[in-house]
Design a protein around this motif. Sequence first.
Motif, PDB file in Angstrom:
ATOM      1  N   SER A 123      18.191  -0.167 -29.270  1.00 29.79           N
ATOM      2  CA  SER A 123      16.741  -0.359 -29.093  1.00 29.79           C
ATOM      3  C   SER A 123      16.452  -0.813 -27.684  1.00 29.79           C
ATOM      4  N   LEU A 124      17.239  -1.788 -27.225  1.00 31.75           N
ATOM      5  CA  LEU A 124      17.036  -2.320 -25.874  1.00 31.75           C
ATOM      6  C   LEU A 124      17.123  -1.190 -24.848  1.00 31.75           C
ATOM      7  N   LEU A 125      18.159  -0.353 -24.993  1.00 34.02           N
ATOM      8  CA  LEU A 125      18.364   0.717 -24.012  1.00 34.02           C
ATOM      9  C   LEU A 125      17.256   1.763 -24.077  1.00 34.02           C
ATOM     10  N   PHE A 126      16.895   2.173 -25.289  1.00 33.02           N
ATOM     11  CA  PHE A 126      15.863   3.218 -25.392  1.00 33.02           C
ATOM     12  C   PHE A 126      14.508   2.712 -24.898  1.00 33.02           C
ATOM     13  N   ILE A 127      14.173   1.465 -25.266  1.00 27.51           N
ATOM     14  CA  ILE A 127      12.878   0.936 -24.850  1.00 27.51           C
ATOM     15  C   ILE A 127      12.839   0.768 -23.327  1.00 27.51           C
ATOM     16  N   THR A 128      13.934   0.294 -22.755  1.00 29.54           N
ATOM     17  CA  THR A 128      13.975   0.132 -21.298  1.00 29.54           C
ATOM     18  C   THR A 128      13.971   1.501 -20.627  1.00 29.54           C
ATOM     19  N   ALA A 129      14.688   2.450 -21.231  1.00 33.17           N
ATOM     20  CA  ALA A 129      14.683   3.806 -20.672  1.00 33.17           C
ATOM     21  C   ALA A 129      13.263   4.377 -20.701  1.00 33.17           C
ATOM     22  N   GLY A 130      12.529   4.075 -21.765  1.00 30.00           N
ATOM     23  CA  GLY A 130      11.137   4.529 -21.868  1.00 30.00           C
ATOM     24  C   GLY A 130      10.297   3.960 -20.744  1.00 30.00           C
ATOM     25  N   ARG A 131      10.561   2.705 -20.431  1.00 24.79           N
ATOM     26  CA  ARG A 131       9.841   2.040 -19.335  1.00 24.79           C
ATOM     27  C   ARG A 131      10.125   2.762 -18.006  1.00 24.79           C
ATOM     28  N   MET A 132      11.398   3.093 -17.813  1.00 25.09           N
ATOM     29  CA  MET A 132      11.781   3.740 -16.552  1.00 25.09           C
ATOM     30  C   MET A 132      11.165   5.137 -16.480  1.00 25.09           C
ATOM     31  N   ARG A 133      11.162   5.824 -17.599  1.00 29.00           N
ATOM     32  CA  ARG A 133      10.602   7.176 -17.602  1.00 29.00           C
ATOM     33  C   ARG A 133       9.100   7.135 -17.335  1.00 29.00           C
ATOM     34  N   SER A 134       8.453   6.071 -17.855  1.00 34.83           N
ATOM     35  CA  SER A 134       7.004   5.992 -17.655  1.00 34.83           C
ATOM     36  C   SER A 134       6.666   5.776 -16.181  1.00 34.83           C
ATOM     37  N   VAL A 135       7.589   5.172 -15.443  1.00 36.66           N
ATOM     38  CA  VAL A 135       7.336   4.927 -14.019  1.00 36.66           C
ATOM     39  C   VAL A 135       7.779   6.128 -13.176  1.00 36.66           C
ATOM     40  N   TYR A 136       8.955   6.667 -13.472  1.00 34.11           N
ATOM     41  CA  TYR A 136       9.503   7.743 -12.645  1.00 34.11           C
ATOM     42  C   TYR A 136       9.124   9.141 -13.155  1.00 34.11           C
TER      43      TYR A 136
END
Lengths: 482, 202
Positions: free
Chosen positions: A337-350
């Motif tokens: 969960s931690l990885l997917f949610i953080t990955a989502g954050r990164m995708r939303s920015v990049y």
Amino acid sequence: MNPISQLGMERPDEAPTAAYRNGASWLLPGMLVLVSLLWLSSLITFLVTPLAAMPIYFAGRYLVLDATSLLFVLVVNTVYLVISVYMLSRERTSHELITDLRVRAVWSLLFMLVVNLGILCNHLILQWTLIEVTTACAVVMMVCGKFGASRAVAWRYMLYSSMTLAITFLGFMCLVQSSALREMTMNFQIDQINRALTTDRDPWQRLGLALILFGLGGKLGLAPLYSWLPQTYEAAPTSTSALLASVQFNLCVVAMFRALQVFQDIEPGFVSQELLFMGYLSLVVAAIQIMAARNYKRLIAYACISSSGVIAIGLSVGQAAAYGVVLYVVSNAFVKSLLFITAGRMRSVYGTNDVGPLSGVIRVLPFAGLLFTGGIFALLGFPPFASFLAEMLILSGIVQAGNLLAFTLLCVMLTIIFVATGRTIFPMLWGTPPKARAPFKESLISILPKLGFVGVLTMLGTYTPEAVTRLLSAVAHSIGGS
Amino acid sequence: MTLALIICLLATLIPVFFGHESTAPFWLGVQALSLGWITLTQHPLSWHVGLAGVEVLLVRALLVPHLMRRVIVRHAASHIGLLPSNLFTWGIAVSMIIFAFKFGDGARADERALTLGVVASTVMIALLILATNQQRTSQLVALLFMENALALFESLMPEPWPLPVHLAISTVYLLTVSVGSWLVGDHAVFGTQRIDVTGETL
């Protein structure tokens, strides 16, 4: 611009839009209240129900509260609470996603309701149907909205899920045939199914067990039926990927545990061999694919396959490794969960899932980058996280069982996965950015829950409260732990 | 019961070897009618058995074929066969059916052996369609064939499933059709546009 590339691009200083103010703005906060209540009720149940009083049957013995169901209800509701907070924070910051998120939130609530029932289920067939219902909910969550995954991916996921579950059902039917030939009546309630099984080498029973494990293994992403997983986890919206990887996965783990609880004394060798084979195959597949991955979300997906492999190998050993397996499963729910949610954050920015453009992400997204680093370290089994302790316990269990070949192969595969992951992810985190970007402001609401995950993972790896240890031990004991 | 089983088997084989995708809903209905017949006659009639039989007839024999027809009618390639028409796939299909009935022989009782043979051959044929046909509508039909085969297996139980289990299995069947049609079709599930539904095989 491609819809995928502009997926929820963040505009942090933007005031809430008319769509946000005028729409059902109460929906996600309301959902968060409901989810908090659900989580609180599972926590209170954990605190007030002594293990000695379990199992507690209810709803006409169709549901059961025992150590396994209690642990997993607590885990999935904790994960869901954090995912809900993530969805709320995305609603506040990415206004293009408001409608999508609200629709998805309603479906996720239904999904969670079914998952909770599935975990508490005391009937194998009913549990099977509930897993299938969660699949249908997940398909809708994947596809719905303007920025959902493509229908081709969702269709592939549904096809594979239905296939694997059909294989599992055929396994149940072979058990019926086995009992009928011995003039016994098969009752699929978990506490009563043992009566119709035999310790003799019954081919129908073995075929049934093989099909059940093979089918459930496919739902867990174990090779050879794993190919739906990377594509699905990558293409699905972040919250859905996290729900699939941490919540539906755990429902399937519970189903696997139930099968083991039933068969561990009846067909121990047979169960062990099949799980060992699927576990190693998954590790080999994951190692090869991680070496080639240049997409961080897909890399996490392949890491999920390798985690499933470790779980399968640990389950095949049983005894001393069982506690490690349970700890590994629990810690993995939080890590994924931690990885997917953080990955989502990164995708939303990049706006991309590729590793290249994210070089030096830790300078642009300091908190998300640090949390992603923590998640990757936890995933790779570094101390002080729980996955380190769990992997050590599994490895020590394999040595105690005297299977040195299995030990060597597992160590080799984990090392390859470690090197391959690091080679891709570490330059992304600490590399030189392709162009200078100002650090991105991250809200407290999006950081706090993830910090909570890191805290729980560290706590489970260093100091585990007595009550939690007893619960984990009880679950480990139920699947053959010593 | 034997006649119902034979009808069930024919309802799988005829559309696969001789029918088009557009005829599949009719054969799904026939399959479900024979399933309903088996459900109602297999066990002594009670309100439970009656309810289960009516549910099979309403959901599997009426509602689902109707929904499938509405999806398939708009499908651009509804004239193609469920199984590719070539000697290779036909050869594999025939071998699978023979193998399925050999597998059923293990039951050591005529009716059980026939039931097992029908179930195994339906599942095998469904898997073959999934492996060889790229059309998502055909793949959906194959999934429904498989679910009907699983429902037929229930007739091997000395007693019917408890009602909650029965309801849950029917819900799964309905969900498979609804979500599958939605994925195969457009956002408006039963919209009017013709759509390309070519995908991948398993």
